[in-house]
Structure formats: C-alpha cells, structure tokens
Design an enzyme around this catalytic site. Structure first.
Site, PDB file in Angstrom:
ATOM      1  N   ASN A   1       0.842  -1.193   0.000  1.00  0.00           N
ATOM      2  CA  ASN A   1       0.000   0.000   0.000  1.00  0.00           C
ATOM      3  C   ASN A   1       0.878   1.244   0.000  1.00  0.00           C
ATOM      4  O   ASN A   1       2.104   1.153  -0.086  1.00  0.00           O
ATOM      5  CB  ASN A   1      -0.947  -0.020   1.204  1.00  0.00           C
ATOM      6  CG  ASN A   1      -0.206  -0.152   2.518  1.00  0.00           C
ATOM      7  OD1 ASN A   1       0.598   0.696   2.888  1.00  0.00           O
ATOM      8  ND2 ASN A   1      -0.463  -1.247   3.239  1.00  0.00           N
TER       9      ASN A   1
ATOM     10  N   LYS B   1     -11.710  -4.136  18.774  1.00  0.00           N
ATOM     11  CA  LYS B   1     -10.355  -4.655  18.972  1.00  0.00           C
ATOM     12  C   LYS B   1      -9.865  -4.497  20.411  1.00  0.00           C
ATOM     13  O   LYS B   1      -8.718  -4.811  20.713  1.00  0.00           O
ATOM     14  CB  LYS B   1      -9.395  -3.965  18.000  1.00  0.00           C
ATOM     15  CG  LYS B   1      -9.753  -4.231  16.541  1.00  0.00           C
ATOM     16  CD  LYS B   1      -8.725  -3.667  15.585  1.00  0.00           C
ATOM     17  CE  LYS B   1      -9.116  -3.961  14.142  1.00  0.00           C
ATOM     18  NZ  LYS B   1      -8.088  -3.538  13.161  1.00  0.00           N
TER      19      LYS B   1
END
Length: 421
Positions: free
Chosen positions: A223, A355
C-alpha cells in the site's frame, strides 16, 4: 540516525577563537553549529584576529563578534558578565598554548580569560599547536590543571602541521567538533527526559510503514504508507523518556536517534516480532503500520510468466496484529490507528471497541493535504470508556507536532484510567 534539530534552538554556544592557523577551521565550525540549530556567539583574542577577521564570524554567526574586555558598545549591550551568563557551553577552538596557560593560572587580562572565570557553563578546549609545544611539560601540566578544574579537553589529532612538523597538535575537523557538541546536548536532554519525561521509564513498541505480501520472488501486494507518522511518534516517545523499539516495514526513512529499529516485511513477520517484543516487556504498544489485510495463499517459487489476459491469485486473510496483542493476558496499553477514506470517526469508534483498544487515532487519508505521503496530518483521538476522557481533535499540523500531542494523550490516559471496583 536522524535528529530533531529543533531541540537545539534554545541552546547558546560561545565559540572562542584564539591565535593559530587552525582559526580558519573555526569559521566552518560556526556554520556546522548553526546547521544544527544552535545560537552561536564568537569571542576572538587579539592573536586570532591576526589569522581571520571578526567580520567573517559575524557574517557566519549572524551576531556581533566580541573582541575587547572593556568595549563601551559591548558593555552597553552584552557585556562580558552577561555573555558569561548567556552561554550554555563555551567551546575554545582552537585553544592556543597561551590561552591554556592563562586558564590554568586563573589570569583575567582579556575578554576570553575573564569569560572563563565568570561563566558557570561547561568549558571545552580543543588545543591546536606545534607538536613540541603540545608535548612540553608545562603545557601538559596546565592541561592536567584544567581537567582537575572540570574543563573538557578534546584531544588534538596527529598529522602534518603548518610549520612542517609531524605529530600531535592538529585541531579536530569542524564536523567532528560540531557532532560532539550535538551529542553532548542530546545526551543531557535524554537524561532529563528519562527522569521527568511524560513517558519516563516506559517501554514503547511501535509498528510503522506498510507490509509487503509476496506473490512471487519479484512481485508483492502493498500500500501507499510511507511510515512518516509512525517514525515521528517513535521520535516523540523517545524524547518523552521512553525506551522505544520501532518495527518498521519497508520504508526509506532514517531511524530516529536513540530508537531501536527492527525491519520486517510481511504481516506474519511483523506479528511474530510484535509477540517477541511483548515477551521482552512492553508498557505501550502503538500500531501505526498499514498492515495488508490479505496475503497470497501460495507464493510462487519462481517468477510468474505472463500468459493470457487474466491472472487469478488466491488470497487469505492476514492476522490482525493490534487485536492479537490486545487479547494477550499481559497486554500493554494499546493504541490503534484508523486510516479511512469515509465515515472516519464512525469506523474508528467501532474499531476501538471491537479490537479492545485503549485509544485510537483516526485520520482521513483521502485528503491530499494529510494523506500517506504528506508531511502534515490531522487526527481525532478516542479513548476507551474506562478512561472517562473526551475525544480530542488534533488540528492540522506537522506530523512531528501531531506526534507530540499523541504522546501527551497517551500520558494523560495512563494517568486517568478508572480501575474497576
């Protein structure tokens, strides 16, 4: 290694130049000290002015040059006592045999010798003289006196001299002297940070940059992350007194000074190293890395040859590094990052809960002015419910400034956690 040179902008250096051919090196030294961000004022003895003019040093330092003990203009502005108080360090380079003798004897018959007695700042001398003058017993006796008085003596180098002799007596190169000054102040600041910094005594692990997931020996999935934000945070944590380990994906950035860097490539390797760091001990884990969500199921052993109009590659999900670390029994304070292109705050708040993070910082990478390759950023920070802290909006600023604000947010959260009853 890279340094944040802005930390030296409030440090004042007096460079004292005495008589000797090495005075030409002092002009370069002024430039190097200025390059590091120091404020520099130059003091010259009469002997120094026989080798180089005050105008040269005034142009290089940007400040008037001080040459006389009883100068009406100097006394009206910055007299010798004020000059002595102004200094954070007095560096005498070159230091002649005569000046060293004056210092050792405690004489005060000119501006420099008076300044030496009047200042509380550390004094460094870089002797430069003929090799026989250096070796002479009176000179060595005087140097020993200076060392006993707390003066730092920078040893001269050996080599050919202007007089034709060969031996000890050459002043070190300006770049080396400037580097020593920089390191001295950096170490002093580090010692203060380790005692009083916002993260003093904390061990911080940071992931930064992209990961690369191999397709074959020459191709990979990745990326646009540059790692700039993570590296800025690593530098800010170190400046705040923390011991910092930086797990860096493949990026072209200098390692921040004092930071331990471990290079990794794939998500699996980053997770393995993160778990290893957790075993070694970690107080704060900051996950800024843009980890690839998927990897190739089977990496080709050899380069895939072009054949046909389509290439089908099977992908499997990568482990979620920050969520995995957050689930450990001895979990550190967990800081996540959310780089989104829409509904930024909504997605970030969801990640914070899903998370099980303590804190999350989110930004809109669709904006060109604060995207991956930008030197600036703007963020919103959310905290887990147990901290009872309002979200913080970090307005657009340099990534270094944003990093400092994030360190402050971590410090505040660490000191505001509400423990369950």
């Amino acid at each position: 290694m890279s340094f944040d040179l802005s930390v030296f902008s409030n440090k004042n250096i007096i460079l004292a130049v005495t008589g000797g051919i090495a005075a030409y090196k002092s002009a370069i030294l002024v430039r190097r000290l200025k390059d590091y961000g120091f404020n520099v004022r130059v003091v010259m003895t009469h002997g120094a002015q026989a080798f180089i003019t005050p105008l040269t040093f005034q142009a290089l330092s940007g400040n008037p040059v001080h040459t006389e003990l009883l100068d009406p203009e100097a006394e009206a502005g910055m007299g010798h006592i004020e000059l002595a108080r102004w200094a954070d360090l007095v560096l005498v380079a070159p230091a002649s045999c005569d000046t060293i003798a004056k210092f050792a004897a405690g004489l005060a018959d000119d501006l420099l010798s008076t300044l030496y007695l009047a200042t509380k700042a550390p004094v460094w001398v870089a002797p430069a003289m003929n090799q026989q003058m250096w070796a002479a017993k009176p000179t060595q006796r005087n140097l020993n006196t200076l060392v006993e008085d707390g003066v730092h003596v920078i040893m001269p180098e050996a080599g050919s001299q202007a007089c034709g002799d060969v031996g000890l007596g050459r002043m070190p190169e300006p770049e080396d002297l400037a580097e020593q000054v920089k390191n001295y102040f950096h170490q002093a600041q580090r010692a203060i940070a380790e005692k009083f910094g916002l993260l003093a005594g904390k061990r911080v692990v940071i992931t930064a940059g992209p990961t690369r997931e191999a397709i074959d020996p020459v191709r990979y999935i990745s990326n646009h992350s540059t790692g700039k934000m993570g590296f800025a945070i690593a530098a800010a944590c170190y400046s705040a007194g923390a011991k910092v380990t930086l797990l860096a994906g493949p990026v072209s950035l200098d390692t921040p000074n004092g930071v331990r860097r471990i290079n990794v490539s794939s998500a699996i390797k980053m997770l393995d190293e993160s778990m290893h760091q957790l075993e070694e001990g970690c107080d704060v884990f900051i996950a800024t890395a843009a980890v690839a969500d998927y990897r190739v199921a089977e990496v080709a052993e050899h380069k895939i040859k072009k054949a046909g109009d389509e290439l089908n590659v099977s992908l499997v999900k990568n482990p979620d590094i920050v969520a995995t670390i957050a689930q450990q029994s001895k979990r550190p304070f967990m800081v996540g990052f959310a780089a989104e292109t829409r509904n930024v705050e909504e997605y970030a708040a969801g990640k914070l809960i899903a998370k099980k993070l303590d804190m999350i910082a989110c930004n809109d990478v669709s904006r060109a002015d604060i995207g991956f390759a930008s030197d600036q950023n703007a963020m919103t920070v959310f905290f887990a419910e147990q901290y009872q802290m309002e979200k913080r909006d970090l307005e657009k600023a340099s990534k270094q400034e944003i990093a400092q604000q994030l360190v402050e947010a971590i410090h505040d959260a660490l000191n505001h956690k509400i423990e369950p009853v």
